[in-house]
Structures are given as structure tokens and as C-alpha cells.
Design an enzyme around this catalytic site. Structure first.
Site, mmCIF file in Angstrom:
data_model
loop_
_atom_site.group_PDB
_atom_site.id
_atom_site.type_symbol
_atom_site.label_atom_id
_atom_site.label_comp_id
_atom_site.label_asym_id
_atom_site.label_seq_id
_atom_site.Cartn_x
_atom_site.Cartn_y
_atom_site.Cartn_z
ATOM 1 N N CYS A 271 0.888 -1.176 0.000
ATOM 2 C CA CYS A 271 0.000 0.000 0.000
ATOM 3 C C CYS A 271 0.916 1.213 0.000
ATOM 4 O O CYS A 271 1.126 1.852 1.030
ATOM 5 C CB CYS A 271 -0.914 -0.014 1.219
ATOM 6 S SG CYS A 271 -1.965 -1.490 1.332
ATOM 7 N N ALA A 273 1.442 4.325 -1.760
ATOM 8 C CA ALA A 273 1.324 5.778 -1.925
ATOM 9 C C ALA A 273 1.450 6.486 -0.580
ATOM 10 O O ALA A 273 1.011 5.964 0.442
ATOM 11 C CB ALA A 273 -0.015 6.113 -2.577
ATOM 12 N N PRO A 274 2.074 7.677 -0.596
ATOM 13 C CA PRO A 274 2.595 8.449 -1.738
ATOM 14 C C PRO A 274 4.007 8.072 -2.176
ATOM 15 O O PRO A 274 4.596 8.750 -3.005
ATOM 16 C CB PRO A 274 2.566 9.876 -1.220
ATOM 17 C CG PRO A 274 2.819 9.735 0.249
ATOM 18 C CD PRO A 274 2.131 8.465 0.658
ATOM 19 N N LYS A 277 8.073 5.414 1.651
ATOM 20 C CA LYS A 277 8.738 4.187 2.118
ATOM 21 C C LYS A 277 9.290 3.390 0.936
ATOM 22 O O LYS A 277 10.353 2.765 1.050
ATOM 23 C CB LYS A 277 7.760 3.355 2.950
ATOM 24 C CG LYS A 277 7.331 4.042 4.240
ATOM 25 C CD LYS A 277 6.392 3.153 5.046
ATOM 26 C CE LYS A 277 5.917 3.872 6.300
ATOM 27 N NZ LYS A 277 5.010 4.994 5.978
ATOM 28 N N ASP A 340 2.113 -1.370 4.829
ATOM 29 C CA ASP A 340 1.762 -0.165 5.574
ATOM 30 C C ASP A 340 0.269 0.006 5.366
ATOM 31 O O ASP A 340 -0.177 0.683 4.437
ATOM 32 C CB ASP A 340 2.557 1.028 5.040
ATOM 33 C CG ASP A 340 2.354 2.291 5.854
ATOM 34 O OD1 ASP A 340 1.655 2.219 6.883
ATOM 35 O OD2 ASP A 340 2.878 3.345 5.463
ATOM 36 N N CYS A 393 0.073 3.754 11.011
ATOM 37 C CA CYS A 393 0.335 5.014 11.722
ATOM 38 C C CYS A 393 -0.797 5.237 12.717
ATOM 39 O O CYS A 393 -1.499 6.250 12.666
ATOM 40 C CB CYS A 393 0.499 6.177 10.752
ATOM 41 S SG CYS A 393 -0.853 6.399 9.577
#
Length: 455
Positions: A271, A273-274, A277, A340, A393
Site C-alpha cells: 500500500c 502511496a505516496p 517508504k 503499511d 500510523c
């Protein structure tokens, strides 16, 4: 005499800036009202005229950081529930009266006068100017009593929705107050130096030569003493540096740790975007990287990120739902997977203060289901001896520790490795060797690494 002259000068300065403030208050109230109606600042702020946008963003962030208190006070100031546009303007003005904005302190009478002027200049609010004036002047007269009346309200005290406060209290009983307090503070501007282009110490010298003080954090990070526009960073357009929080910068090191990664290794950023990482992985390793995102517009941001950093030829970017593996997977297993996962973003509200007011309590369970779907779909794509790094996050256990415990119970071939676990925002208490608190702290995050035993 000196203090009187200083006060007079400050008041004269405020009067000179007053017309500008009324216009800022109009746009800020529009932005706050949009958030209360479910629209993110990422959508709304770009519509503000460019010349006004920095000031409107600063005032909007301030109002949203104090929305719980301001909204509670407005409910006590008005005998009737104001219409949304009036309520939003009152919230903005009240937030400035009871909680001085960072770096700017307006005289109380200036805030009142300019809020009334903002109403008079607004076609829909002209008839409400007297009502707004009465409410704000009452606040000035009765502020002590009114603050005491709302002190018992958890939203007013902690500046987050009541359900959010209770969940953080339950998930982190020793740290819940510091987590909420840290979310009120603006995050520092943290850079990630592109080690393929320049050494971190050399880039720190370039910052110093440009008059920008910085301190190192993590493996590739520098924390600026003062934020600036990215265009003002030395070598920004040449791809020498990116902006990325210290907690987010841990991902690449946790995934790549202890292995020599070459072109024969395949890495999936599920996953992506943006693209921050993804880029960090490419800056640190020579592996083949496949970056996925389900949203085409967001996937284009990955391409833009890699292009600026000179990494566009070292990764493949696809638009795809990572969990729908039949639609994109070519059957070749991956040596490493970074997931993520989509989450509530409850760990980054100091940078995105609208998130706490946009989220609903039901979102936590719904996103946990989506995270479980992704984990279960991607685990079979990992080769024996491979590793998966799960990240969110978020500070909520349902999206972190609880999710991992449930996954390991379902997949007996998954082996958890020492990792960061829940990183609490600000100067929180991350586990063991990950106790790396840069100046200004880091965002809230969760990391868990899962290894699949070799056949």
C-alpha cells in the site's frame, strides 16, 4: 511609559493587520465547517487562494486542535444552536480567544472586531454579525465561569472526541494523557537524506551553510530546528532529500535489517502511496521493488516521488488492490513484504488535526477488518525464509498489537521478531533499542515483523 508605548505600538500593528485577519477568518471558518461536515483539509485547503493559504492553514490547524473546547464554549454562549457557518466562525474566534495561536497573539478586542467584520463581509452571515458580537463579548466577560462549566467535558479537556479519549485511555493506561497532549503539538520537520546521492553529514553541512540548523535522527534523518517550504531546502529538486517523519523512516531498516539485498531479491510495498517508504527501500537496497496502490491518483504520486529522487527506473508501480492477488500477482513469491496498511491515522493527528474529527468510532473495527484481509491475502505470497513488516500510523491496539496477536494465532507458521511495537507520538516510550526520540519526538506508529520459516 515604555510598557504603555509598547502596548500602543502592538495595538496599532494589530489594527493595521485587521483587514487581513477578517479575510483569513472567513476562509478558516469555511475550512472548519467543511471538516465538521466530513471533508478533509487535504481536499479543502488547496481551494483557498494561494496568497492566503499559509495563514488559513495555520489558523485552521489551531482551531481544530482546540475544537473540543471551542465547540463546548459555543454551546454555552448561544441560547440556540447556530447554523453551521455561524458556528464555524464562532469556533475559530473562540479558539483564538481562549488558546493563543502558535507564534501569533491577537488582542482579544481585535479577534472580536475582526470576527464581526468577517460576518459582515460574508453575504450569508451579515444578519448574524450582532449575534456573533454578543457571543464573543460574553465570553470575554465570563470566560472564567464558562471555562469552569466545560471543564468536566472530556472533549473540551483533551481536545479529542470522547470515544477517542476513552480508547487511548484503555489502550495505553500509563501514557494516555501524554499521547493526547503530544497530539496537540505541531510535529517537527524531519528530513530523510537520499544516501544514494549524498552523505547525511555532508547534507547537514549544506543546511548549515544555508542558515538551517538540524540534528540527526535514526539512520538517515535530520530534524530541522525550524520548518521551511520544501522548495527552500538545498538540493530538493535534485532529489537529495525528502520529508518524512522519524517514525516512518524506521520501516526500511526494520524490513531490510541483517541481509544483503541484491537484484535477485523481490520486495513488495503493498500500500505504497505516496511513495516515501518505497523510495527509502530503493535508497537503501538494490532489490527489485513492486509498489502497489489501489487508487490511481495516489499511485501517480509514487511515480512523482521516484522521479524526483532519480529512482524511477528501479521500481515497478501498479494500480491494484493488494488483497485481490489474482488481479496482479505473477505467481513469483517475494523475499520481503512491507504492508503499511490503511488505518485510522490516529498516530499522526499532530500533523493532520482534522483526522480526529473526521473519524468515527466504527471506523476502527472496519479498518481492522481491512487490515486482516490484507494480511491474510499477502502472507501466502511470501517465500519460505522471507519476512513481512506490518505497519500502521495508529496508536490504537486494534490496529496494532491486537491485530498481530490474532494473525499469529491464525497463522502458526508466522514467527514474530523483535520490533518496535507501538511507538507513541511525541516523546513516547517505544520499546527497547528503538528508544530513539528525536527533537520534537516522532509520530505514533506500530511495527511488527513476521518471519516465515525456511522450508
Amino acid at each position: 511609559m515604555t510598557s504603555s508605548v509598547s502596548a500602543a505600538s502592538a495595538d496599532a500593528s494589530a489594527r493595521r493587520s485587521a483587514p487581513g485577519l477578517s479575510l483569513l477568518l472567513q476562509h478558516t471558518a469555511d475550512a472548519v465547517r467543511a471538516v465538521l461536515q466530513g471533508r478533509s483539509l487535504a481536499e479543502g485547503l488547496p481551494e483557498v487562494p494561494a496568497a492566503l493559504r499559509p495563514g488559513v492553514q495555520a489558523l485552521t490547524f489551531h482551531a481544530l486542535r482546540h475544537l473540543g473546547l471551542a465547540r463546548a464554549l459555543v454551546s454555552h454562549l448561544a441560547d440556540r444552536s447556530p447554523e453551521p457557518a455561524v458556528q464555524a466562525l464562532l469556533i475559530v474566534a473562540v479558539s483564538l480567544l481562549v488558546a493563543p495561536a502558535d507564534g501569533v497573539r491577537y488582542a482579544p478586542h481585535t479577534v472580536v472586531n475582526q470576527a464581526v467584520e468577517a460576518a459582515r463581509q460574508h453575504r450569508r452571515l451579515q444578519r448574524q454579525a450582532g449575534f456573533i458580537n454578543a457571543c464573543l463579548r460574553r465570553l470575554l466577560r465570563e470566560q472564567t465561569d464558562l471555562m469552569a462549566e466545560v471543564a468536566h467535558d472530556p472533549q473540551a479537556r483533551h481536545h479529542h472526541p470522547a470515544w477517542w479519549v476513552e480508547r487511548v485511555r484503555r489502550d495505553h493506561p500509563q501514557d494516555w494523557e501524554s499521547v493526547l497532549q503530544a497530539s496537540q503539538q505541531p510535529g517537527p520537520m524531519t528530513l530523510r537524506v537520499n544516501r544514494r546521492r549524498i552523505d547525511r553529514s555532508a547534507y547537514a553541512r549544506r543546511l548549515s551553510e544555508a542558515g538551517m540548523a538540524s540534528l540527526p535522527t535514526g539512520d538517515d534523518g535530520l530534524v530541522l530546528a525550524q520548518p521551511c517550504a520544501v522548495e527552500g531546502l538545498p538540493g530538493w529538486s535534485e532529489g537529495l532529500v525528502s520529508v518524512q517523519d522519524a517514525a516512518a523512516q524506521m520501516a526500511a531498516g526494520l524490513l531490510l535489517d541483517g541481509q544483503d539485498w541484491g537484484p535477485q531479491h523481490r520486495v513488495l510495498d503493498a500500500c505504497a502511496a505516496p511513495g516515501g517508504k518505497t523510495a527509502h527501500l530503493l535508497e537503501r537496497a538494490d532489490a527489485q521493488v513492486l509498489a502497489l496502490d489501489a487508487d490511481a491518483a495516489r499511485a501517480r504520486r509514487i511515480d512523482d516521488t521516484l522521479q524526483r529522487l532519480g529512482l524511477q527506473d528501479r521500481a515497478e508501480v501498479k494500480v491494484a488492490d493488494a488483497a485481490d492477488t489474482a488481479a496482479w500477482w505473477d505467481g513469483r513469491p517475494f523475499d520481503a513484504i512491507l504492508l503499511d496498511a490503511p488505518c485510522t491515522a490516529s498516530g499522526i493527528v499532530r500533523r493532520h488535526p482534522d483526522v480526529r474529527w473526521l473519524r468515527r468510532e466504527s471506523d476502527v473495527a472496519a479498518l481492522a477488518v481491512q487490515q486482516r484481509r490484507l494480511l491474510d491475502a499477502l502472507w501466502p505470497l511470501l517465500k519460505p525464509g522471507g519476512r513481512l513488516l506490518y505497519a500502521t500510523c495508529s496508536v490504537f491496539r486494534a490496529e496494532g498489537e491486537d491485530q498481530m496477536q490474532a494473525f499469529v494465532a491464525r497463522h502458526t507458521d508466522a514467527r514474530r521478531q523483535p520490533s518496535a511495537g507501538h511507538l507513541l507520538p511525541g516523546a513516547g516510550r517505544p520499546a527497547g533499542q528503538f528508544n530513539d526520540n528525536p527533537p520534537g519526538g516522532h509520530d505514533g506508529f506500530f511495527y511488527a515483523r513476521l518471519d516465515k520459516p525456511a522450508a
